[in-house]
Write a protein that holds these residues in place. Structure first.
Motif, short mmCIF file in Angstrom:
data_model
loop_
_atom_site.label_atom_id
_atom_site.label_comp_id
_atom_site.label_asym_id
_atom_site.label_seq_id
_atom_site.Cartn_x
_atom_site.Cartn_y
_atom_site.Cartn_z
N THR A 722 0.85 -1.20 0.00
CA THR A 722 0.00 0.00 0.00
C THR A 722 0.89 1.26 0.00
O THR A 722 1.79 1.40 0.85
CB THR A 722 -0.92 0.02 1.23
N VAL A 723 0.63 2.20 -0.96
CA VAL A 723 1.35 3.48 -1.06
C VAL A 723 0.46 4.57 -0.48
O VAL A 723 -0.68 4.76 -0.93
CB VAL A 723 1.71 3.81 -2.52
N HIS A 724 0.97 5.30 0.53
CA HIS A 724 0.19 6.31 1.24
C HIS A 724 0.60 7.72 0.80
O HIS A 724 1.78 8.02 0.66
CB HIS A 724 0.41 6.16 2.75
N SER A 731 -9.06 14.80 -2.31
CA SER A 731 -10.31 14.82 -1.54
C SER A 731 -11.09 13.51 -1.65
O SER A 731 -11.91 13.18 -0.79
CB SER A 731 -11.19 15.99 -1.99
N SER A 732 -10.85 12.74 -2.72
CA SER A 732 -11.54 11.45 -2.92
C SER A 732 -10.72 10.60 -3.86
O SER A 732 -9.80 11.09 -4.55
CB SER A 732 -12.96 11.66 -3.45
N ALA A 733 -11.06 9.30 -3.93
CA ALA A 733 -10.29 8.35 -4.75
C ALA A 733 -10.46 8.59 -6.23
O ALA A 733 -9.61 8.18 -7.04
CB ALA A 733 -10.69 6.92 -4.39
N LYS A 757 -8.28 1.58 -3.96
CA LYS A 757 -7.97 3.03 -3.92
C LYS A 757 -8.81 3.71 -2.85
O LYS A 757 -9.99 3.38 -2.70
CB LYS A 757 -8.28 3.69 -5.27
N THR A 758 -8.17 4.64 -2.13
CA THR A 758 -8.90 5.55 -1.24
C THR A 758 -8.37 6.96 -1.51
O THR A 758 -7.46 7.16 -2.33
CB THR A 758 -8.67 5.19 0.23
N ASP A 760 -6.56 8.56 0.45
CA ASP A 760 -5.25 8.73 1.07
C ASP A 760 -4.23 7.70 0.61
O ASP A 760 -3.04 7.83 0.93
CB ASP A 760 -5.37 8.63 2.60
N SER A 761 -4.63 6.65 -0.15
CA SER A 761 -3.67 5.61 -0.52
C SER A 761 -4.22 4.76 -1.65
O SER A 761 -5.40 4.83 -1.99
CB SER A 761 -3.35 4.72 0.68
N PHE A 762 -3.31 3.96 -2.25
CA PHE A 762 -3.73 2.94 -3.19
C PHE A 762 -2.89 1.68 -2.92
O PHE A 762 -1.74 1.77 -2.42
CB PHE A 762 -3.57 3.40 -4.65
N THR A 763 -3.45 0.47 -3.18
CA THR A 763 -2.80 -0.82 -2.90
C THR A 763 -2.50 -1.52 -4.21
O THR A 763 -3.34 -1.58 -5.11
CB THR A 763 -3.69 -1.71 -2.02
N VAL A 764 -1.25 -2.03 -4.30
CA VAL A 764 -0.78 -2.70 -5.52
C VAL A 764 -0.62 -4.19 -5.21
O VAL A 764 0.01 -4.57 -4.19
CB VAL A 764 0.55 -2.10 -5.99
N TYR A 765 -1.20 -5.03 -6.08
CA TYR A 765 -1.07 -6.48 -5.97
C TYR A 765 -0.01 -6.94 -6.96
O TYR A 765 -0.05 -6.59 -8.14
CB TYR A 765 -2.41 -7.16 -6.27
#
Length: 788
Positions: A722-724, A731-733, A757-758, A760-765
Motif C-alpha cells: 500500500t502506497v500512502h 479529496s476522494s479516490a 484506492k482511497t 489517502d492511498s492505493f494498494t498494488v497487488y
C-alpha cells in the motif's frame, strides 16, 4: 471760407522736384503759390519775375583729392609720360581712373602712378591692360596703394539704373571698392552686409553708415517718436538686465547677491528710523506709518540702476552666507597659506567720507601668519559712477564688512581671487523693432569684446520665442510658438507642477507618467509596473527598428523584435537566420515562429547558429544550433550577467496551426502535458518491499519528511503493497489514477495491478501465483480533476 493755407490732398513737397500744390502765407508775412503749370487768360501783372534754371550732370561725379584732363601722352620705353591741361595734382602710388562711354569710344582704365614729373605722371604700359590713354581723357583719383590719406573719395551717382545715391569711400588701397564703403545716402539696393540677417539686408532709400549721430525727433510709422517708444520699453527690460547681471556675477565671486537684485538678502546692516506718534498712536500717510529715515543701508534705484545706498553705516555678509570660499595651498611645513583677493565695485559718492573694507573675526589657526585684508580710504564726492578696486590677503574665514561714514551708492560688488581686470564685463541690451520683427536681447561681453552669453525675446509674424546663445554662438535653448505649433529646445528642460497634453498624457508632480497610448523605441526602462496588457506584434525577420524608425535588413534574424515570423524555404535546406549574442539582449524574451508570411509559405526548417563559446540551452543541454521546424514556435530568453552575455535559454516549443500543413505533415495536434502528482519505485528484497525513489510535484514547497510518500505491507512475503499520500492530497479516490510497470532484474515478467484506492492511498497487488515475487514496480499518479 477764410484760411491762410490751401493745399492739395495727400502729400505736398515744395520745390522743383516736389509734388502737389499749395497756396499759403509764410512766416515772413508773404504769400506763396506752388503749382506745376500756370495759365492766365487775360492780364498778369508781375512786379518782379525770377526765373531759375535747373542744371544737371549725368552719370557720376567723383569728389577726390586729385583730377585732371589729359593734355599729352608720350611713350617712353615701357611707360607712358602723361601731362594734364592744369597743374598736376597726382602723386606716386595714386590710383588714377578714367571711364569714357561716348559713341564708339568706350574705354576704361584704372592704373597706379609709378612716378611723377614736373609736368605730369609716369605710368607703366602694363597697367593699362591694352587700353591706350588719349588726349582729352578725364582722370580722377580713386585710391592710393601706400598713403591712407589719399584712399577716400565721395561718389555722387544719378544714373539710369534708378539708384540715385551718395557714397563715402575710405580705405581704397587697390583697384577695388571691397570693404571701402563707409556710408551711403540714397538708394541702398545692392549692399550686402553679413552683419545684418539675410532677410534684413539694406534696401530701398535710406542711410547706411558705420556710425550715425543724429539729433532731433524721430517719428515712426505708427506716429510714435523713438524717445517715447524707448521710455515705454525701458522699464520692462530693466528687470531682465538686472537678473542677467546678478546671475553672471554670482558665478564669478564669493559674495552672495552681489548686485542686490534680491534686496539685502544675505546681507546685514543697521538702520535708524524715527516714527511719528500722536497720542501714542501711529501717524499714517499714504497707507504707511509716517517716518523719517536716518542713517542706514537700503536698496534703491539710482540713475536707472538698482544699487545699495549706505549712509554712515555698513553692510556685512556673514561667513555662512558666502557663496563659497577658495581652496588654500599648503606649504612644506603643513600649514595653509592665505590667498590674495580682489574687490571691485562701481560707486557714486553723494557725500565724502571714509570707506573701510575688511573681514571680521578671522581665524588664523593652521595658517602661516598674514595680515588680513583691511582697507581704509577717503572717498571724495563724484558726479557719476566710477569703478573702485582694492586687494588684500584672506584665508576664507570671518565675515565680510564694508562701511562708509558719508553717503555712497554701490553696485556690482565682486570679490574674487581672479585679478579684477578679468572681471571687467560689459552688459549690452538691444531693442529692435521693424515691420517684420521685434527683438529684445541682453548680452555679456568680456574686456576683449568677446560675447560670453546672450538671451533674448524675438517676435515675428511666423514665430515668437525666447532664446539663449552661448560663447561660441550656438543656440543652446529656445522656447517658441508659431503657426505650426510650439517648439522647445534645450539640453535641460525643467517643468514644475502638473504637465498635461489634452488630459491624455500627464507628468505628475512626483515624476510619474500617465498616458492613454504610447510608442516607445530604443529606450531603457527600469522598475516598470504595468497595470493591464502589453502587446508586441509579430514582425517578419527582415524588420528592424532604428533611431530613425523601422528599416528593412537583408538577412533574416531576430533583430530587435520580440516576436518574429520566418518562413522556412524547404527543398532539403535549412533557412538560416541570426540571433544576437550581446549584453543588450540580457533578459530579452523572444518568440520565433516558422510559419507563412505574406505570400511566402513555410515548407521546411529554419536554423540559427551560436557564435563560438556561446550556446542555446534546451532541456539542460547546450546546443550550438537552434532548429525551428515548420509550423513550430520556440520561446526563449537571453541570459546574462551585467555586461556579460551567457546565451539563450529555450523555454518552450509549440506547434502552430499544424493542421494547415500539407501532405504527411498534417496532424490533429501535438498532445498535452500530463498532470503527474507523484512518481515512485518499489523494490522487493527477500520478500520485503522498499520505496527506493520518489518525486512529488511540490517537492520545492514541502521540506518535512512526513510530506513524502510512504508504503505499508501486511507481512514479509505478502503480495500486497500500500502506497500512502500525505494527508489532504486528494479529496476522494476519483481525483487520481495510477499507472504501473512491473520489473525483475532476472528478466522474468512481473505482474502488478491496483487492487484498491482511497483518498489517502492505493494498494498494488504483485502476485501471479502462490509464491511471492522477487520483482518490483514503478508507478505514476496522475491528477484527474480536470478530466471530462
Amino acid at each position: 471760407m477764410t484760411s491762410d493755407s490751401i493745399r492739395s490732398a495727400g502729400q505736398f513737397v515744395d520745390g522743383m522736384l516736389g509734388a502737389g500744390f499749395q497756396l499759403w502765407k509764410g512766416e515772413d508775412g508773404r504769400t506763396y503759390l506752388t503749382v506745376d503749370k500756370l495759365t492766365v487768360r487775360q492780364t498778369m501783372a508781375v512786379m518782379e519775375l525770377l526765373i531759375e534754371k535747373v542744371r544737371s550732370v549725368g552719370g557720376q561725379i567723383c569728389v577726390s583729392a586729385a583730377n585732371g584732363r589729359i593734355k599729352t601722352v608720350e611713350e617712353s620705353g615701357e611707360h607712358y609720360l602723361i601731362t594734364f591741361e592744369q597743374e598736376n595734382m597726382f602723386v606716386q602710388h595714386d590710383l588714377v581712373r578714367c571711364q569714357t562711354f561716348t559713341g564708339k569710344d568706350m574705354r576704361s582704365y584704372w592704373v597706379e602712378v609709378a612716378d611723377v614729373t614736373e609736368d605730369g605722371i609716369v605710368v607703366a604700359k602694363e597697367e593699362f591692360e591694352g587700353v591706350e590713354p588719349k588726349e582729352g581723357d578725364e582722370c580722377v583719383l580713386m585710391g592710393n596703394t601706400a598713403n591712407t590719406d589719399r584712399q577716400n573719395i565721395v561718389l555722387i551717382s544719378a544714373t539710369e539704373d534708378g539708384q540715385p545715391r551718395v557714397d563715402v569711400m575710405d580705405g581704397v588701397s587697390g583697384k577695388t571698392f571691397d570693404n571701402a564703403l563707409r556710408a551711403r545716402l540714397g538708394n541702398l539696393d545692392g549692399i550686402k552686409d553679413d552683419k545684418f540677417p539675410a532677410d534684413r539686408q539694406p534696401r530701398g532709400n535710406g542711410l547706411y553708415a558705420d556710425n550715425a549721430y543724429m539729433k532731433g525727433t524721430f517719428v515712426l510709422e505708427t506716429g510714435e517718436d523713438v524717445k517715447t517708444r524707448f521710455e515705454i520699453t525701458e522699464g520692462k527690460v530693466q528687470s531682465a538686465i538686472d537678473s542677467v547681471r546678478n546671475d553672471f556675477l554670482s558665478e564669478k565671486g564669493y559674495l552672495n547677491n552681489p548686485t542686490f537684485a534680491s534686496g539685502l538678502e544675505k546681507w546685514n546692516s543697521e538702520n535708524e528710523t524715527v516714527f511719528f506718534l500722536v497720542g501714542n498712536k501711529w501717524v499714517w500717510a499714504n497707507g504707511a506709518a509716517l517716518s523719517k529715515k536716518g542713517d542706514g543701508a537700503s536698496v534703491v534705484t539710482d540713475m536707472g540702476r538698482k544699487v545699495v545706498r549706505i549712509r554712515n553705516k555698513y553692510i556685512r555678509q556673514k561667513h555662512e552666507n558666502l557663496r563659497f570660499v577658495p581652496t588654500f595651498p599648503t606649504n612644506s611645513d603643513g600649514k595653509k597659506e592665505a590667498l590674495p583677493v580682489y574687490l571691485s565695485f562701481f560707486y557714486r559718492c553723494a557725500k565724502a567720507g571714509t570707506l573701510k573694507i575688511g573681514f571680521e573675526n578671522v581665524d588664523k589657526t593652521g595658517f602661516v601668519d598674514f595680515n588680513s585684508m583691511e582697507v581704509s580710504e577717503e572717498i571724495a564726492a563724484t558726479g557719476g559712477y566710477v569703478q573702485y578696486t582694492c586687494s588684500g590677503l584672506w584665508n576664507g574665514t570671518g565675515d565680510f564688512k564694508l562701511s562708509f561714514d558719508g553717503d555712497i551708492y554701490l553696485y556690482m560688488l565682486v570679490l574674487s581671487t581672479d585679478k579684477i581686470e578679468a572681471l571687467t564685463y560689459k552688459y549690452k541690451t538691444l531693442f529692435e523693432q521693424s515691420e517684420r520683427l521685434v527683438k529684445i536681447s541682453a548680452a555679456v561681453y568680456d574686456k576683449d569684446e568677446r560675447a560670453l552669453e546672450e538671451t533674448g525675446l524675438i517676435v515675428t509674424s511666423k514665430v515668437s520665442g525666447l532664446y539663449a546663445i552661448d560663447v561660441d554662438g550656438n543656440l543652446k535653448s529656445f522656447v517658441g510658438a508659431g503657426q505650426d505649433g510650439v517648439k522647445i529646445k534645450a539640453s535641460n528642460i525643467q517643468l514644475e507642477g502638473l504637465v498635461t497634453a489634452n488630459n491624455n498624457f500627464k507628468i505628475l508632480e512626483d515624476g510619474s507618467i500617465e498616458t492613454i497610448k504610447a510608442t516607445i523605441g530604443q529606450s531603457l526602462l527600469r522598475d516598470v509596473r504595468i497595470n493591464g496588457a502589453i502587446r508586441t506584434p509579430f514582425r517578419d525577420g527582415n524588420y528592424a527598428l532604428s533611431a530613425d524608425g523601422p528599416i528593412v535588413v537583408s538577412t533574416f534574424g531576430l533583430q530587435n523584435n520580440n516576436n518574429i515570423i520566418i518562413p522556412g524555404a524547404g527543398g532539403g535546406w535549412y533557412t538560416a537566420f541570426t540571433v544576437p549574442f550581446s549584453s543588450e539582449f540580457n533578459g530579452f524574451r523572444a518568440m520565433v515562429l516558422n510559419y507563412h508570411w505574406n505570400n511566402e509559405r513555410t515548407t521546411g526548417p529554419i536554423a540559427a547558429t551560436a557564435p563560438s563559446g556561446f550556446y542555446f540551452y534546451e532541456d539542460g543541454e547546450p546546443l550550438t544550433t537552434l532548429i525551428v521546424n515548420a509550423y513550430e514556435a520556440v520561446e526563449m530568453i537571453g541570459v546574462g550577467d551585467g555586461e556579460t552575455f551567457k546565451g539563450w535559454l529555450v523555454l518552450n516549443r509549440r506547434l502552430f496551426n499544424y493542421g494547415d500543413a500539407p501532405g504527411p505533415l498534417k496532424s490533429i495536434g501535438e498532445g498535452f502535458d500530463l498532470k503527474a502528482m507523484y512518481l515512485g519505485k518499489v523494490e522487493f528484497t527477500n520478500g520485503t518491499p522498499t520505496l527506493v525513489r520518489q518525486k512529488r510535484w511540490n517537492r520545492n514547497i514541502y521540506d518535512n519528511e512526513n510530506k513524502n510518500l510512504y508504503i505499508s505491507y501486511p507481512s514479509k512475503g505478502d503480495k500486497y503493497v500500500t502506497v500512502h499520500f500525505p494527508s489532504g492530497t486528494f479529496s476522494s479516490a476519483d481525483k487520481y489514477e495510477v499507472m504501473l510497470t512491473g520489473f525483475n532484474d532476472a528478466g522474468a515478467n512481473i505482474y502488478a495491478c491496483v487492487s484498491a484506492k482511497t483518498a489517502d492511498s492505493f494498494t498494488v497487488y504483485t502476485g501471479d501465483d502462490e509464491t511471492f515475487n522477487a520483482g518490483g514496480f514503478t508507478f505514476m499518479v496522475l491528477g484527474t480533476w480536470f478530466w471530462t
